[in-house]
Design a protein around this motif. Structure first.
Motif, short mmCIF file in Angstrom:
data_model
loop_
_atom_site.label_atom_id
_atom_site.label_comp_id
_atom_site.label_asym_id
_atom_site.label_seq_id
_atom_site.Cartn_x
_atom_site.Cartn_y
_atom_site.Cartn_z
N TYR A 110 50.09 43.81 44.48
CA TYR A 110 51.36 44.53 44.45
C TYR A 110 51.11 45.99 44.80
N VAL A 111 52.03 46.58 45.58
CA VAL A 111 52.00 48.00 45.89
C VAL A 111 53.36 48.59 45.56
N ASN A 112 53.35 49.59 44.69
CA ASN A 112 54.58 50.25 44.27
C ASN A 112 55.63 49.25 43.79
N GLY A 113 55.16 48.26 43.04
CA GLY A 113 56.04 47.29 42.40
C GLY A 113 56.44 46.11 43.25
N ALA A 114 56.12 46.12 44.53
CA ALA A 114 56.51 45.03 45.42
C ALA A 114 55.29 44.18 45.76
N LYS A 115 55.47 42.85 45.68
CA LYS A 115 54.37 41.97 46.02
C LYS A 115 54.10 42.04 47.51
N VAL A 116 52.82 42.26 47.85
CA VAL A 116 52.41 42.33 49.25
C VAL A 116 52.01 40.96 49.76
N ARG A 117 51.13 40.29 49.01
CA ARG A 117 50.66 38.97 49.42
C ARG A 117 49.78 38.37 48.33
N GLN A 118 49.61 37.07 48.41
CA GLN A 118 48.60 36.40 47.59
C GLN A 118 47.26 36.54 48.29
N VAL A 119 46.19 36.81 47.53
CA VAL A 119 44.88 37.09 48.10
C VAL A 119 43.88 36.05 47.61
N ALA A 120 43.16 35.44 48.55
CA ALA A 120 42.13 34.46 48.22
C ALA A 120 40.79 35.16 48.03
N LEU A 121 40.10 34.86 46.92
CA LEU A 121 38.83 35.49 46.57
C LEU A 121 37.76 34.41 46.48
N PRO A 122 36.88 34.31 47.48
CA PRO A 122 35.86 33.25 47.49
C PRO A 122 34.92 33.36 46.28
N ALA A 123 34.30 32.24 45.95
CA ALA A 123 33.37 32.20 44.83
C ALA A 123 32.15 33.06 45.11
N THR A 124 31.60 33.65 44.04
CA THR A 124 30.31 34.33 44.11
C THR A 124 29.26 33.43 43.48
N ALA A 125 28.00 33.80 43.60
CA ALA A 125 26.93 32.91 43.15
C ALA A 125 27.02 32.60 41.66
N ASN A 126 27.45 33.59 40.88
CA ASN A 126 27.60 33.42 39.43
C ASN A 126 28.44 34.58 38.92
N TRP A 127 28.65 34.64 37.58
CA TRP A 127 29.49 35.69 37.02
C TRP A 127 28.82 37.06 37.04
N GLY A 128 27.52 37.11 37.27
CA GLY A 128 26.83 38.39 37.37
C GLY A 128 26.63 38.85 38.80
N THR A 129 27.19 38.11 39.75
CA THR A 129 27.10 38.47 41.16
C THR A 129 28.46 38.96 41.63
N TRP A 130 28.50 40.16 42.22
CA TRP A 130 29.76 40.80 42.59
C TRP A 130 29.91 40.84 44.11
N ALA A 131 31.13 40.66 44.57
CA ALA A 131 31.45 40.71 45.99
C ALA A 131 32.61 41.67 46.20
N THR A 132 32.86 42.02 47.46
CA THR A 132 34.01 42.88 47.77
C THR A 132 34.96 42.15 48.71
N HIS A 133 36.23 42.49 48.56
CA HIS A 133 37.26 41.93 49.43
C HIS A 133 38.22 43.04 49.81
N GLN A 134 38.46 43.21 51.11
CA GLN A 134 39.30 44.30 51.59
C GLN A 134 40.65 43.78 52.09
N GLU A 135 41.72 44.49 51.71
CA GLU A 135 43.06 44.14 52.14
C GLU A 135 43.74 45.36 52.77
N PRO A 136 44.50 45.17 53.88
CA PRO A 136 45.29 46.28 54.44
C PRO A 136 46.47 46.59 53.53
N VAL A 137 46.75 47.88 53.37
CA VAL A 137 47.82 48.33 52.47
C VAL A 137 48.59 49.45 53.16
N THR A 138 49.92 49.47 52.97
CA THR A 138 50.73 50.58 53.44
C THR A 138 51.09 51.46 52.25
N TYR A 139 50.65 52.72 52.31
CA TYR A 139 50.86 53.65 51.22
C TYR A 139 52.04 54.57 51.50
#
Length: 839
Positions: A110-139
């Motif tokens: 959500y940006v400024n109260g409006a839903k932008v999109r649903q975002v899919a977040l792929p699995a990481t190796a485990n709960w101690g492994t972190w990944a990044t996911h980038q989304e385009p946003v209009t500010y």
């Protein structure tokens, strides 16, 4: 090419990333694509609906992470961040998360109260492994709220560590003087073209045409050290709407760049880019979701090192043996075919043939890696000997270098063999490389010495290249799967060909690249690439090793990217029908081959149609038994650049328009030395191809420096063939089959007339073995333009013409030609422009 169709060194400096950032801020001020990225810790954000701070799993930044996106809190859990933007427009939001569920999960943005999109977040190796996911946003300009929420439509069950906001800022134009890399000098494919219709741009042109998906411009950028560097883009858009394009560094996406609309005015905007030490490939590409509505004047990278003005920008310093200190015998100079000095760089070398003899150098730059070019005797069977040579640093022995003559010494007539009874031994030299356990500082005295345990009868040393090789690269954090998790085991001496093909197929089917960790992978056949991304840990660390003359990469269509590895073949003589090239085949549209070392293969690159827009750069091609590179029939809009090619068995670089024209392709900024047969560069027919800004040296037999030739009955020339800004040193050679003396630059109308324009501009020919410029033979050369040619010292004529046709010559200077400035027979009409001297 054979008679039958077949198949700068720069100082390494260290610049602190902080200093670069400060310098960038001073230069650019507020002229930014995006404001400085802001990282927002989740534990400091507004939490609601059951979202809560936790420290249960490691690897997070800050003081914790936010969990609670569990099924119990479905429809309510949310984390909300405050983001301030200097200007309204597009930017990005990058989420750092962990997903140990083994399945792709979703949250809603959500940006400024409006839903932008649903975002899919792929699995990481485990709960101690972190990944990044980038989304385009209009500010919006000013205050913004961005939130990640577990709605009833989401699957949730992820943890959030932080969010990084890249927000737009109003660009300004500090003027074009900040540009370090002009757009018109970039490699382009998929749409961009040079344009001059607008005004106010720097240089000779700008680039237009980025709107097609896959359109790209790639810049070769040299950096003194690994760091994040300020980068500015000078661009314009046709209206006030923002333009988006994706920035890549060495094949990895850095970010989507949002460029505020300029309404047709040139503006400058800045971001930053991570660079490696030495050569980098920086791309701007219209990826999925980009609109590419920009025209590009160029880029400026603060703190980068200027590229070499001619020849490849290379990471090593070269030390010629004859210039070192020695108590042994120096041989040469000699250009006589079948003599050892004729195959040495500069035609001179040093021979160690007694215990205690040495050659030594004082390092002018630090080094932790060495490459030695050498020759040792063959055995009577022609299969080679194995031996050692001792290496010392400041009097302390470093190691015994393992040497072999297995991959040198061939005999008899073309295409040559391994049978010493055939006589005419040649291809004397080979190269070995060594990664040291520690770095040698500048000022170290590096000695190569024949000790009692070094048993070869003699060691002929040509040159040493010393460099600082980088540590092994790590696998990118996203988009790749390691080969070792897909059944490939390096270093176990088993054949990995089938396992690598299976792993590549598996990774590609997942939409991922295949990562080859440091190690040696044994291959005995083709590793097939079909729209694949294959990367290693670096040329010094990941090795694909062939066997029995076979083993290499084979393109079978699609857009592929291969980089950061070595292909070490097992070819010890020429067999075109049975042995393999390092890399060959069809590479589809927009492929990249970068930072690859190829040695002991039949050919380095053999590229075929319908390859379109291939960028091959940062290559080291050494000790092949046929061509170094052959862009073959039907290859389009492709380029080989910033590469070192040496000791090939045939043409160093060739374009061969067999049956189909090679079109709009280029050899640019390469250093090519010592082809054993034929030319440093040969262009055989084709349309609109270019040979520009290369350094070419030391041809041996049947050779010129550059041949523009209709030999081998290729598709005739069309368009303008461009030969510009090349330096040719000690090139040209004797063709024993024809008993002919070939010039350094050879325009050769053989099987057909050359009626299309050939432009030869701003080249220099130094110390040519025979004539500097040769135009021949039984057909016409009808549209030759020679402008700005310097011929200094030639073993025959400065200019020799044995052909009908016509040409215009301006600013052509000849000095030191043994037989005179000009010999002209055959009815060729010369139109003399201004500035000619010496002929």
């Amino acid at each position: 090419m054979s008679p039958a169709p077949r198949k700068r060194s720069h100082a390494v400096r260290f610049i602190l990333p902080l200093l670069l950032s400060m310098l960038g801020a001073l230069l650019y001020g507020a002229a930014t694509v995006q404001a400085a990225p802001t990282t927002l810790e989740a534990e400091s954000a507004r939490l609601s609906g059951g979202a809560a701070v936790s420290t249960e799993h490691g690897g997070y930044t800050g003081s914790g992470f936010v969990g609670g996106f569990t099924d119990t809190n479905k429809g309510s859990a949310s984390v909300s961040f405050d983001v301030t933007a200097e200007a309204a427009g597009g930017g990005t939001l990058t989420l750092r998360y962990a997903n140990g569920t083994t399945a792709t999960m979703t949250l809603s943005l959500y940006v400024n109260g409006a839903k932008v999109r649903q975002v899919a977040l792929p699995a990481t190796a485990n709960w101690g492994t972190w990944a990044t996911h980038q989304e385009p946003v209009t500010y919006a300009k000013g205050a913004n709220t961005v939130a990640w929420t577990f709605t009833t439509a989401d699957s949730g069950n992820v943890n959030i560590d932080n969010a990084t906001a890249d927000t737009p800022a109003t660009p300004t134009d500090p003027g074009p003087t900040t540009l370090t890399h002009q757009a018109e000098d970039a490699f382009v494919s998929g749409g961009p073209a040079r344009a001059t219709a607008a005004t106010g741009y720097e240089g000779s042109a700008y680039l237009s045409g980025f709107t097609t998906p896959g359109a790209r411009a790639v810049f070769a950028v040299d950096a003194p050290s690994a760091a994040t560097y300020p980068l500015t883009l000078r661009y314009r858009t046709p209206d006030t709407a923002a333009s988006t394009v994706t920035l890549l560094a060495n094949g990895t996406t850095v970010r989507r760049v949002t460029l505020p609309g300029t309404g047709g005015a040139w503006q400058s905007a800045a971001t930053d880019v991570p660079l490696r030490a030495a050569l980098n490939h920086i791309g701007l590409r219209t990826a999925s979701g980009d609109n590419g509505t920009l025209q590009l004047d160029g880029i400026g990278i603060t703190g980068s090192t200027p590229n070499s003005t001619r020849g490849a920008t290379l990471p090593y310093t070269t030390y010629e043996a004859e210039n070192g200190s020695t108590n042994a015998t120096t041989i040469g100079p000699d250009r006589t075919y079948l003599t050892v000095p004729s195959e040495a760089s500069g035609r001179r070398a040093v021979v160690l043939d007694a215990t205690g003899e040495y050659v030594q150098f004082t390092l002018t730059e630090p080094a932790n890696a060495l490459t030695l070019r050498y020759s040792v005797p063959d055995n009577t069977a022609g299969t080679g000997i194995d031996t050692t040579l001792s290496v010392y640093a400041d009097g302390t022995q470093l190691r015994d270098l393992p040497l072999s003559s297995k991959y040198s010494w061939v005999y008899g007539g073309y295409p040559y063999n391994n049978d010493p009874s055939q006589g005419s031994g040649h291809h004397f030299f080979d190269e070995t490389r060594s990664l040291l356990t520690g770095a040698l500082p500048a000022g170290t005295v590096l000695r190569f010495q024949k000790d009692a345990g070094d048993t070869a009868a003699s060691y002929t040393l040509d040159l040493v290249e010393a460099e600082t090789a980088p540590a092994a690269l790590a696998m990118p954090s996203t988009g790749f799967v390691s080969a070792t998790t897909l059944g490939v085991t390096p270093g176990d001496s088993t054949d990995d060909t089938a396992a690598l093909n299976s792993a590549l197929s598996n990774a590609t089917s997942q939409g991922k690249g295949l990562w080859l960790p440091a190690g040696t992978y044994n291959i005995s056949g083709h590793v097939n690439l079909t729209g694949a991304d294959l990367r290693g840990a670096g040329q010094w660390h990941t090795v694909l090793r062939g066997s029995n003359g076979k083993g290499g990469l084979f393109g079978r269509g699609g857009t592929s990217n291969v980089q950061d590895l070595m292909i070490a073949g097992d070819v010890s003589y020429r067999d075109d029908a049975n042995f393999h090239a390092a890399i060959e085949g069809d590479f589809g549209k927009g492929s990249t081959l970068a930072n690859i070392w190829m040695q002991h293969t039949k050919v380095g690159l053999w590229i075929d149609a319908p390859t379109d827009g291939l960028y091959a750069s940062g290559l080291r091609i050494r000790d092949t038994f046929a061509d170094g590179v052959n862009l073959h029939k039907g290859t389009k809009a492709s380029e080989v650049s910033q590469s070192s090619v040496r000791n090939t068995g045939d043409d160093g670089l060739a374009m061969f328009s067999e049956a189909q024209a090679v079109t709009d392709s280029a050899f640019r900024f390469n250093t090519v030395q010592l082809p054993m047969l034929a030319n440093t560069v040969g262009i055989y027919g084709g349309h609109g191809n270019r040979v520009e800004d290369n350094v070419l040296a030391d041809t041996v037999t049947g050779s010129s420096g550059i041949a523009i030739s209709s030999r081998f009955a290729p598709v005739p020339f069309s368009g303008t063939t461009s030969v510009q800004r090349n330096t040719l040193t000690r090139t040209g050679g004797y063709e024993p089959n024809w008993q002919s003396k070939l010039g350094a630059l050879w325009i050769y109308a053989d099987s057909s007339d050359i009626t299309a324009p050939v432009l030869v501009k701003d080249n220099e020919i130094l110390d040519s073995t025979y004539s500097g410029l040769l135009v021949s033979w039984q057909k016409n050369v009808a549209a030759l333009t020679v402008d700005g040619l310097k011929i200094d010292k030639a073993g025959s004529y400065g200019i020799e013409i044995n052909s009908a046709g016509a040409g215009t010559f301006s600013r052509v200077t000849v000095s030191g030609a043994t037989d005179g400035g000009l010999s002209g027979v055959g009815g060729f009409t010369i139109t003399r422009g201004a500035g000619n001297t010496g002929w």
